[in-house]
Design a protein around this motif. Sequence first.
Motif: not given
Length: 202
Positions: A18-23, A37-45, A90-95, A98-100
């Motif tokens: 579901y998360s992947k589909q929404c993203h 697209v320009i994003v901030e480099k974040m360490n989500y872990v 899951s913000p890392a999955l969204l990015l 988007i990158k792909r």
Amino acid sequence: YEKMRKQLKSLYRKKTAYSKQCHEILANKILQISNHVIVEKMNYVALAKKSKETKKEEKESIIQTKKGELKTIYKYKRKKRFGKSIASRSPALLLTIIKRKCEQTQGSYQTIDTQVFKASQYNHETNEYVKVPLSTRSKQIENHWIQRDLYSAFLIWNTDDTFKHANREKCLSSFYNFSRMHDEYISWMKKQHQSMKSVFGF
């Protein structure tokens, strides 16, 4: 136990799907606006982990003792951070998605270093860097109260060619239009009774 364990595993699988589909849907909406697209480099872990340091609040708190006396203390800060929120969204999955998609559409995907750019500290009006506490959700820029995160996005949008600093001339020329859209959107949210207290304060 084994039956419930399989049910839990199935629920996690459905949540991931579901998360992947929404993203995927959200990424498509973003790329309809622009595939640059320009994003901030974040360490989500690191953001998901609990803080190791024990710190006290800067703000005073008044408590009542067992004897009924009022006492001023500094409470300890909670060590919890953003683990639950990151696991849910899951913000890392969204990015990654988007990158792909940017690469597939011959767009561009750039990351900026938050410690170098310092979007949350910069003020294009005064051309100064001022550190403000995370609890401060808005900033006064050119006699306008602007939501802090939206203003950071505005600065990143107006980055220079090095992606290390905001281009002040671009900021000065485009701020009026940005502040107008900012105010219109917040007014629309209030009319729709959309509350985001932790972000906008209402």
